[in-house]
Motif scaffolding. Structure first.
Motif, mmCIF file in Angstrom:
data_model
loop_
_atom_site.group_PDB
_atom_site.id
_atom_site.type_symbol
_atom_site.label_atom_id
_atom_site.label_comp_id
_atom_site.label_asym_id
_atom_site.label_seq_id
_atom_site.Cartn_x
_atom_site.Cartn_y
_atom_site.Cartn_z
ATOM 1 N N THR A 3 -6.378 24.061 -18.684
ATOM 2 C CA THR A 3 -7.393 24.569 -19.608
ATOM 3 C C THR A 3 -6.788 25.572 -20.573
ATOM 4 O O THR A 3 -5.928 26.369 -20.201
ATOM 5 C CB THR A 3 -8.576 25.233 -18.866
ATOM 6 N N PHE A 4 -7.257 25.502 -21.801
ATOM 7 C CA PHE A 4 -6.867 26.471 -22.818
ATOM 8 C C PHE A 4 -7.724 27.721 -22.671
ATOM 9 O O PHE A 4 -8.944 27.624 -22.502
ATOM 10 C CB PHE A 4 -7.094 25.896 -24.232
ATOM 11 N N ARG A 5 -7.087 28.868 -22.704
ATOM 12 C CA ARG A 5 -7.846 30.127 -22.767
ATOM 13 C C ARG A 5 -8.413 30.221 -24.182
ATOM 14 O O ARG A 5 -7.682 30.090 -25.168
ATOM 15 C CB ARG A 5 -6.945 31.320 -22.489
ATOM 16 N N THR A 6 -9.684 30.425 -24.275
ATOM 17 C CA THR A 6 -10.343 30.490 -25.581
ATOM 18 C C THR A 6 -10.846 31.911 -25.833
ATOM 19 O O THR A 6 -11.104 32.657 -24.886
ATOM 20 C CB THR A 6 -11.520 29.496 -25.645
ATOM 21 N N PRO A 7 -11.011 32.271 -27.095
ATOM 22 C CA PRO A 7 -11.542 33.605 -27.405
ATOM 23 C C PRO A 7 -12.964 33.766 -26.852
ATOM 24 O O PRO A 7 -13.699 32.787 -26.720
ATOM 25 C CB PRO A 7 -11.558 33.653 -28.939
ATOM 26 N N ARG A 8 -13.315 34.995 -26.540
ATOM 27 C CA ARG A 8 -14.660 35.278 -26.039
ATOM 28 C C ARG A 8 -15.693 34.888 -27.093
ATOM 29 O O ARG A 8 -15.522 35.146 -28.277
ATOM 30 C CB ARG A 8 -14.823 36.761 -25.715
ATOM 31 N N ALA A 9 -16.746 34.263 -26.631
ATOM 32 C CA ALA A 9 -17.862 33.900 -27.504
ATOM 33 C C ALA A 9 -19.116 34.607 -26.994
ATOM 34 O O ALA A 9 -19.120 35.169 -25.893
ATOM 35 C CB ALA A 9 -18.065 32.388 -27.490
ATOM 36 N N LYS A 10 -20.178 34.584 -27.785
ATOM 37 C CA LYS A 10 -21.422 35.244 -27.384
ATOM 38 C C LYS A 10 -21.911 34.740 -26.032
ATOM 39 O O LYS A 10 -22.430 35.494 -25.233
ATOM 40 C CB LYS A 10 -22.510 35.021 -28.428
ATOM 41 N N ARG A 11 -21.765 33.445 -25.788
ATOM 42 C CA ARG A 11 -22.280 32.848 -24.555
ATOM 43 C C ARG A 11 -21.247 32.812 -23.427
ATOM 44 O O ARG A 11 -21.512 32.262 -22.371
ATOM 45 C CB ARG A 11 -22.788 31.431 -24.830
ATOM 46 N N SER A 12 -20.078 33.393 -23.628
ATOM 47 C CA SER A 12 -19.042 33.382 -22.597
ATOM 48 C C SER A 12 -19.491 34.172 -21.367
ATOM 49 O O SER A 12 -20.160 35.205 -21.486
ATOM 50 C CB SER A 12 -17.744 34.004 -23.124
ATOM 51 N N LEU A 13 -19.115 33.677 -20.211
ATOM 52 C CA LEU A 13 -19.422 34.357 -18.962
ATOM 53 C C LEU A 13 -18.125 34.604 -18.198
ATOM 54 O O LEU A 13 -17.281 33.709 -18.099
ATOM 55 C CB LEU A 13 -20.351 33.499 -18.094
ATOM 56 N N ASP A 14 -17.993 35.798 -17.653
ATOM 57 C CA ASP A 14 -16.807 36.106 -16.847
ATOM 58 C C ASP A 14 -16.681 35.152 -15.676
ATOM 59 O O ASP A 14 -15.583 34.770 -15.290
ATOM 60 C CB ASP A 14 -16.871 37.549 -16.334
ATOM 61 N N GLU A 15 -17.817 34.731 -15.104
ATOM 62 C CA GLU A 15 -17.810 33.840 -13.956
ATOM 63 C C GLU A 15 -17.165 32.496 -14.281
ATOM 64 O O GLU A 15 -16.494 31.903 -13.439
ATOM 65 C CB GLU A 15 -19.234 33.608 -13.424
ATOM 66 N N ILE A 16 -17.354 32.029 -15.499
ATOM 67 C CA ILE A 16 -16.753 30.757 -15.907
ATOM 68 C C ILE A 16 -15.243 30.910 -16.010
ATOM 69 O O ILE A 16 -14.489 30.057 -15.533
ATOM 70 C CB ILE A 16 -17.355 30.247 -17.238
ATOM 71 N N ASP A 17 -14.794 31.995 -16.615
ATOM 72 C CA ASP A 17 -13.351 32.232 -16.705
ATOM 73 C C ASP A 17 -12.738 32.349 -15.313
ATOM 74 O O ASP A 17 -11.649 31.825 -15.057
ATOM 75 C CB ASP A 17 -13.047 33.493 -17.519
ATOM 76 N N GLU A 18 -13.424 33.015 -14.401
ATOM 77 C CA GLU A 18 -12.928 33.145 -13.028
ATOM 78 C C GLU A 18 -12.835 31.779 -12.353
ATOM 79 O O GLU A 18 -11.879 31.498 -11.629
ATOM 80 C CB GLU A 18 -13.830 34.080 -12.221
ATOM 81 N N LEU A 19 -13.819 30.935 -12.594
ATOM 82 C CA LEU A 19 -13.813 29.591 -12.025
ATOM 83 C C LEU A 19 -12.669 28.759 -12.600
ATOM 84 O O LEU A 19 -11.969 28.059 -11.870
ATOM 85 C CB LEU A 19 -15.169 28.922 -12.278
ATOM 86 N N LEU A 20 -12.469 28.854 -13.908
ATOM 87 C CA LEU A 20 -11.360 28.140 -14.550
ATOM 88 C C LEU A 20 -10.020 28.620 -14.007
ATOM 89 O O LEU A 20 -9.110 27.818 -13.776
ATOM 90 C CB LEU A 20 -11.419 28.307 -16.068
ATOM 91 N N ASP A 21 -9.896 29.924 -13.782
ATOM 92 C CA ASP A 21 -8.664 30.468 -13.197
ATOM 93 C C ASP A 21 -8.438 29.909 -11.802
ATOM 94 O O ASP A 21 -7.299 29.701 -11.385
ATOM 95 C CB ASP A 21 -8.726 32.000 -13.103
ATOM 96 N N LEU A 22 -9.513 29.653 -11.083
ATOM 97 C CA LEU A 22 -9.431 29.172 -9.708
ATOM 98 C C LEU A 22 -8.903 27.743 -9.630
ATOM 99 O O LEU A 22 -8.027 27.447 -8.820
ATOM 100 C CB LEU A 22 -10.822 29.250 -9.056
ATOM 101 N N PHE A 23 -9.417 26.855 -10.478
ATOM 102 C CA PHE A 23 -9.094 25.436 -10.300
ATOM 103 C C PHE A 23 -8.155 24.835 -11.333
ATOM 104 O O PHE A 23 -7.765 23.680 -11.209
ATOM 105 C CB PHE A 23 -10.358 24.581 -10.192
ATOM 106 N N SER A 24 -7.760 25.615 -12.350
ATOM 107 C CA SER A 24 -6.928 25.012 -13.390
ATOM 108 C C SER A 24 -5.689 25.849 -13.690
ATOM 109 O O SER A 24 -5.605 27.014 -13.329
ATOM 110 C CB SER A 24 -7.744 24.830 -14.680
ATOM 111 N N THR A 25 -4.753 25.209 -14.367
ATOM 112 C CA THR A 25 -3.594 25.912 -14.911
ATOM 113 C C THR A 25 -3.984 26.333 -16.315
ATOM 114 O O THR A 25 -4.287 25.488 -17.156
ATOM 115 C CB THR A 25 -2.359 24.986 -14.934
ATOM 116 N N ARG A 26 -4.002 27.632 -16.564
ATOM 117 C CA ARG A 26 -4.484 28.159 -17.849
ATOM 118 C C ARG A 26 -3.317 28.314 -18.820
ATOM 119 O O ARG A 26 -2.245 28.788 -18.453
ATOM 120 C CB ARG A 26 -5.158 29.521 -17.648
#
Length: 106
Positions: free
Chosen positions: A27-50
């Motif tokens: 997964t590509f790390r993307t810039p923070r957006a209005k609808r971004s959630l920390d929980e989603i980034d944490e989940l992406l960190d868990l299961f993907s190579t960032r």
């Protein structure tokens, strides 16, 4: 998705399908957006190579193809969080629930 060797994305919900199939994910790390959630980034960190750019992508693809088990335990944790059961009967269970809602017993 079933025949793919790995999945590449950003924050798409399609990534959950790749996790359900236990496919390695980049997964590509993307810039923070209005609808971004920390929980989603944490989940992406868990299961993907960032990664952050396409140069990293070129190096990461062969690495992940050579080691598809990387992040496998993270994918298992994410599957347990995102899905109730992956036994091939989810549609049947949903139909049973819908029928019960439509035909409540008095």
């Amino acid at each position: 998705l079933m025949i793919s060797d790995l999945c590449i994305g950003d924050t798409s919900s399609l990534l959950a399908e790749c996790v359900a199939l236990d496919k390695p994910v980049i997964t590509f790390r993307t810039p923070r957006a209005k609808r971004s959630l920390d929980e989603i980034d944490e989940l992406l960190d868990l299961f993907s190579t960032r990664i952050t750019n396409f140069d990293e992508l070129l190096a990461t693809i062969p690495e992940l193809l050579a080691n598809p088990a990387k992040n496998q335990s993270g994918r298992a944790q994410a599957r347990a969080l995102m899905f109730d059961s992956l036994d091939g009967k989810a549609g049947w269970r949903a139909a049973q629930h819908i029928q019960a809602l439509l035909n409540p017993k008095s």
